[in-house]
Design an enzyme around this catalytic site. Structure first.
Site, PDB file in Angstrom:
ATOM      1  N   HIS A 493       0.823  -1.203   0.000  1.00 20.45           N
ATOM      2  CA  HIS A 493       0.000   0.000   0.000  1.00 20.45           C
ATOM      3  C   HIS A 493       0.866   1.266   0.000  1.00 20.45           C
ATOM      4  CE1 HIS A 493      -3.585   2.437   1.380  1.00 20.45           C
ATOM      5  NE2 HIS A 493      -2.589   3.222   1.784  1.00 20.45           N
ATOM      6  N   GLU A 494       1.746   1.371   0.984  1.00 16.50           N
ATOM      7  CA  GLU A 494       2.545   2.597   1.122  1.00 16.50           C
ATOM      8  C   GLU A 494       3.485   2.775  -0.069  1.00 16.50           C
ATOM      9  OE1 GLU A 494       1.736   4.794   3.154  1.00 16.50           O
ATOM     10  OE2 GLU A 494       0.555   3.680   4.603  1.00 16.50           O
ATOM     11  N   HIS A 497       1.744   4.451  -2.859  1.00 19.39           N
ATOM     12  CA  HIS A 497       1.711   5.920  -2.825  1.00 19.39           C
ATOM     13  C   HIS A 497       2.992   6.485  -3.430  1.00 19.39           C
ATOM     14  CE1 HIS A 497      -1.976   6.507  -0.664  1.00 19.39           C
ATOM     15  NE2 HIS A 497      -1.572   5.922   0.433  1.00 19.39           N
ATOM     16  N   HIS A 500       3.030   6.165  -7.147  1.00 18.61           N
ATOM     17  CA  HIS A 500       2.129   7.130  -7.770  1.00 18.61           C
ATOM     18  C   HIS A 500       2.875   8.444  -7.993  1.00 18.61           C
ATOM     19  CE1 HIS A 500      -2.127   9.145  -7.482  1.00 18.61           C
ATOM     20  NE2 HIS A 500      -1.623   9.206  -8.683  1.00 18.61           N
TER      21      HIS A 500
HETATM   22  C1  LIG Z   1       3.235  10.160   6.624  1.00 23.16           C
HETATM   23  C2  LIG Z   1       2.620  10.584   5.338  1.00 23.16           C
HETATM   24  O1  LIG Z   1       2.906  11.626   4.827  1.00 23.16           O
HETATM   25  N1  LIG Z   1       1.769   9.730   4.795  1.00 23.16           N
HETATM   26  C3  LIG Z   1       1.041  10.032   3.609  1.00 23.16           C
HETATM   27  C4  LIG Z   1       0.944   8.804   2.725  1.00 23.16           C
HETATM   28  O2  LIG Z   1       0.043   9.002   1.680  1.00 23.16           O
HETATM   29  C5  LIG Z   1      -1.239   9.446   2.030  1.00 23.16           C
HETATM   30  C6  LIG Z   1      -2.053   9.555   0.802  1.00 23.16           C
HETATM   31  O3  LIG Z   1      -1.632  10.592   0.031  1.00 23.16           O
HETATM   32  C7  LIG Z   1      -1.172  10.750   2.763  1.00 23.16           C
HETATM   33  O4  LIG Z   1      -2.462  11.195   3.112  1.00 23.16           O
HETATM   34  C8  LIG Z   1      -0.327  10.561   3.989  1.00 23.16           C
HETATM   35  O5  LIG Z   1      -0.224  11.778   4.681  1.00 23.16           O
HETATM   36 ZN   LIG Z   2      -2.616   5.271   2.144  1.00 15.73          ZN
END
Ligand SMILES: CC(=O)N[C@H]1CO[C@H](CO)[C@@H](O)[C@@H]1O
Ligand SMILES: [Zn+2]
Ligand SMILES: *[C@@H]1O[C@H](CO)[C@@H](O)[C@H](O)[C@H]1NC(C)=O
Ligand SMILES: *[C@@H]1O[C@H](CO)[C@@H](O)[C@H](O)[C@H]1NC(C)=O
Ligand SMILES: *[C@@H]1O[C@H](CO)[C@@H](O)[C@H](O)[C@H]1NC(C)=O
Ligand SMILES: *[C@@H]1O[C@H](CO)[C@@H](O)[C@H](O)[C@H]1NC(C)=O
Ligand SMILES: *[C@@H]1O[C@H](CO)[C@@H](O)[C@H](O)[C@H]1NC(C)=O
Ligand SMILES: *[C@@H]1O[C@H](CO)[C@@H](O)[C@H](O)[C@H]1NC(C)=O
Ligand SMILES: *[C@@H]1O[C@H](CO)[C@@H](O)[C@H](O)[C@H]1NC(C)=O
Ligand SMILES: *[C@@H]1O[C@H](CO)[C@@H](O)[C@H](O)[C@H]1NC(C)=O
Length: 699
Positions: A493-494, A497, A500
């Site tokens: 998941h992370e 991000h 992306h």
């Molecule tokens: C810690 C941090 O910045 N996490 C981000 C990871 O991605 C999401 C989705 O864009 C953010 O909302 C979080 O803040």
């Molecule tokens: Zn997320």
């Protein structure tokens, strides 16, 4: 709000520019990547913040001096956005990351201060600055009157429209009197939100039970609670933290104990009902003031969902399809209840109550799925899994991850990767990987943006930078670092991000990567979670740390089957919260007699089919009073579209490179240069719907 006079700023700026020139980010043209200096000392961090703010002030002052007749996109929007978004965002993010990962406490503290200083400066001097808004409006007028040059680039047009809308919804085009009124409303709402959440955080409700009353709850859980003696009898003092509520709801054999806990926790913060009602009415007033019919319309106009009708249609459709499934789940629980009650020789009726739901679910889970996390972990040694995930991302999205040998990082075991397009070898961005726990480091898993991609003034590209931060234990010779299946999912998941961000290619940083509608920002990351429930992927990434064999088909089957366990009742509960949020925020006239207790219980019955109770959980629904109002639907919303996008992989092969590349090109690379709904349609070649989501739940 205070503005500095031009002269002082100008002189001060010159002084500052001359007095030092610290460089954090070296965008040398000889290497495409940035070299970031992560080892500045506290003084230097402070100085650089000061310097950047002075530079911003200078730009703002210059723009404020431009006669309205001469305002154009080139002399107003370009310098403003290039400075305060493209460039300064990097400094905000740099400080934000250091605040969370720097090794020295002093640096973490200073970074936090620098971060807030920049954010505050921007808020007060740009985003609430009427002069700047007037110049931007003049740009638009002058373009439509053919005084200023027409915009031909779609991103430029979108930027101008978005800016105007942002100032508009912040109330900057109100009359002075209305503006004053808006400030007052905001202040009142803020106070109510503070008091509401404060009650939740400060709540110290406890309930005392004897050992017999707590029968069934594991000993190690009970050990954590204080005890008291009343009338010579020993009682455990239980708090109402989520973990306690869960332990009691799942394990306490005594029905009265569960019921009592359920009622006490559901009756917390009764005063919050009044605060929420007031806030909802003030929010309605605010929406009216800004020209909207209701608050949810105001909050949704810049979201992917666009308006409350779309959200309600969405929730209704899911509700209808999930209710029969939930009914079946409830029937299953009822069977267990009957069995138990007959065994105990206790009377019972044909209803599953709040305090029975989790209890019988836990029984059912234990009966039907024997999943042992400790055994599954042995198949996910961290080092192997992380490498394998990189390889999957490389294959699927046609990327190359190249590890840098002498990385410029904040502490020695942080790794730095450059990411390239696999076929063209074109550089795309940088990824940092900070895996292990440290004193003072953020101790969950998270993605951080460090810099966005955009086109610089000289026409060259600024490349995105992302960081992944995890809390995995460091492997040693005797103890490998093992991940649970849940951790593997979170990692997918992370990293999703981060991907992306790195795959998106835009002219302006505000359209880059994760800068998209808040109700779709989780979508691309959620889409990748689905991969970790596929047997092909599980086979590939699992690898027993002792004998190197992958997970057996049986274990994989159990893992996959467990995914949709009680998905009917669980999702209906999410729908209940989302619905309540939208409903109370869609009033079309003030409603000082709004009865939140009744609204909650009616919706609960209608949506989850559970019996009303003498409780008001909406009083501890923190989200709607902490900045996530009219937002709760977002998680389900993006989940449904994520599932629909995943269906392409499910149909054509989870490791199908063509689909992967198309996804990268059609969705990821576009960032928010277009509405997310358009990107999804372009990827699917059709309108999205909730069928795929329901299918992933096993329907
Ligand atoms: C810690 C941090 O910045 N996490 C981000 C990871 O991605 C999401 C989705 O864009 C953010 O909302 C979080 O803040
Ligand atoms: Zn997320
Ligand atoms: C920036 O990086 C380039 C290439 O590594 C190097 O030659 C140059 O000296 C650096 N500039 C500064 C100011 O550090
Ligand atoms: C980073 O900053 C520190 C402190 O100013 C300096 O000593 C060091 O040379 C810089 N490193 C690089 C690679 O520029
Ligand atoms: C910070 O700035 C002040 C003046 O603005 C200067 O005196 C000082 O030397 C600077 N410190 C560093 C470490 O650059
Ligand atoms: C340019 O915009 C400003 C602000 O809206 C306006 O006062 C001015 O008349 C415009 N110029 C022309 C020639 O329309
Ligand atoms: C059903 O049983 C519960 C206890 O399990 C009781 O609280 C409730 O009043 C009963 N309902 C009816 C309609 O009898
Ligand atoms: C992070 O890891 C440390 C050390 O293993 C541990 O003490 C801490 O509880 C972990 N944090 C979380 C949120 O799991
Ligand atoms: C909110 O306002 C919109 C726009 O006027 C309207 O169409 C809608 O019906 C209202 N929503 C609700 C739930 O009443
Ligand atoms: C759960 O969902 C999977 C697909 O994700 C499906 O194959 C399976 O049959 C479902 N199980 C149940 C019990 O519905």
């Amino acid at each position: 709000m205070k503005f500095y006079s031009l002269n002082i700023v100008f002189i001060f700026s010159l002084f500052i520019f001359k007095s030092f020139s610290l460089i954090i980010k070296n965008d040398s043209t000889t290497t495409p990547h940035h070299i970031i200096n992560w080892s500045l000392n506290a003084d230097e961090l402070r100085n650089i913040t000061l310097q950047k703010i002075e530079e911003e002030k200078y730009i703002i002052e210059e723009i404020e001096q431009i006669p309205e007749l001469e305002c154009s996109f080139e002399n107003v929007v370009v310098p403003l956005i290039d400075k305060v978004e493209n460039e300064i965002t990097f400094y905000s993010y740099y400080f934000y990351l250091l605040e969370n990962v720097a090794v020295e406490k002093e640096i973490r503290q200073i970074s936090a201060e620098c971060y807030s200083e920049i954010e505050e400066f921007n808020y007060f001097n740009i985003w609430t600055n009427k002069n700047i808004f007037d110049k931007i409006l003049a740009v638009k007028t002058n373009i439509s009157n053919n005084i200023a040059k027409q915009l031909i680039n779609d991103e430029d047009k979108r930027l101008l429209e978005q800016l105007i809308n942002e100032f508009h919804i912040a109330g900057l085009d109100l009359s002075d009197a209305d503006s004053e009124k808006l400030n007052e409303l905001d202040m009142k709402i803020g106070n109510l939100e503070y008091a509401f959440t404060d009650c939740i955080y400060e709540d110290e409700t406890t309930v005392s039970f004897t050992k017999e009353e707590l029968e069934g709850i594991p000993e190690r859980v009970l050990e954590g609670y204080d005890k008291e003696i009343i009338d010579g009898k020993e009682y455990y003092i239980l708090n109402t933290l989520t973990s306690t509520l869960k332990a009691v709801a799942q394990y306490a054999k005594n029905e009265n104990t569960r019921k009592k806990m359920s009622i006490v926790s559901g009756q917390r913060c009764k005063g919050n009902l009044e605060l929420l009602k007031e806030a909802v009415n003030l929010r309605y007033e605010k929406a009216k003031l800004l020209g909207y019919n209701n608050y949810s319309e105001y909050k949704l106009q810049d979201k992917m969902a666009k308006n409350p009708e779309n959200v309600i249609k969405f929730l209704d459709s899911l509700k209808e399809k999930l209710q029969p499934v939930a009914q079946e789940e409830l029937n299953q629980l009822l069977e267990l209840k009957k069995l138990e009650k007959m065994e105990l020789n206790e009377p019972f009726n044909e209803t599953i109550y709040d305090w029975e739901l989790e209890y019988y679910k836990r029984q059912l889970l234990e009966k039907e799925y024997t999943i042992n996390d400790n055994i599954i972990r042995e198949y996910f040694p961290m080092t192997h899994v992380i490498n394998e995930i990189f390889k999957i991302y490389e294959e699927l999205f046609s990327l190359t991850f190249k590890e840098i040998e002498n990385p410029s990082v904040w502490t020695t075991d942080v790794r730095q990767f450059e990411i390239y397009d696999q076929s063209t070898k074109i550089f795309m961005g940088t990824l940092y990987l900070d895996l292990y726990p440290r004193q003072g480091k953020y101790n969950h898993m998270a993605n951080y943006s460090v810099d966005y991609g955009y086109v610089k003034k000289d026409g060259s590209r600024n490349y995105p930078i992302a960081a992944m931060v995890t809390n995995f234990s460091k492997p040693t010779e005797n103890s490998p670092s093992l991940l649970t299946h849940k951790e593997v999912i979170n990692y997918f998941h992370e990293l999703g991000h981060a991907l992306h961000q790195i795959c998106s290619i835009t002219k302006w940083s505000r359209f880059n990567g994760m800068n998209i509608e808040p109700d779709f920002v989780e979508g691309p990351a959620q889409m990748l979670e689905y991969f970790v429930w596929e047997s092909e992927i599980l086979k590939r990434i699992s690898y027993h740390y002792k004998d190197q064999i992958p997970l057996s088909d049986e274990i994989i089957e159990t893992i996959i089957k467990s995914k949709n366990f009680s998905s009917g009742t669980n999702n209906l509960k999410q729908i209940l919260y989302a619905y309540a949020d939208i409903k109370i925020h869609s009033i079309e006239q003030e409603d000082p007699t709004m009865n939140l207790y009744e609204i909650w219980n009616n919706l609960k019955k209608e949506i989850t089919m559970m019996e009303p109770m003498e409780t008001w959980p909406i009083a501890v629904f923190e989200h709607i009073m902490s900045g996530y109002d009219v937002n709760y639907y977002g998680y389900l919303w993006s989940q449904v579209y994520a599932a629909d996008m995943f269906s392409q992989f499910k149909t054509y092969g989870v490791l199908n490179k063509e689909i992967g590349q198309r996804y990268r090109n059609v969705v990821l690379s576009k960032g928010s240069t277009e509405n997310s709904m358009t990107l999804i349609k372009n990827f699917l070649f059709r309108e999205p719907n909730d069928d795929a989501f329901l299918k992933t739940l096993g329907f």
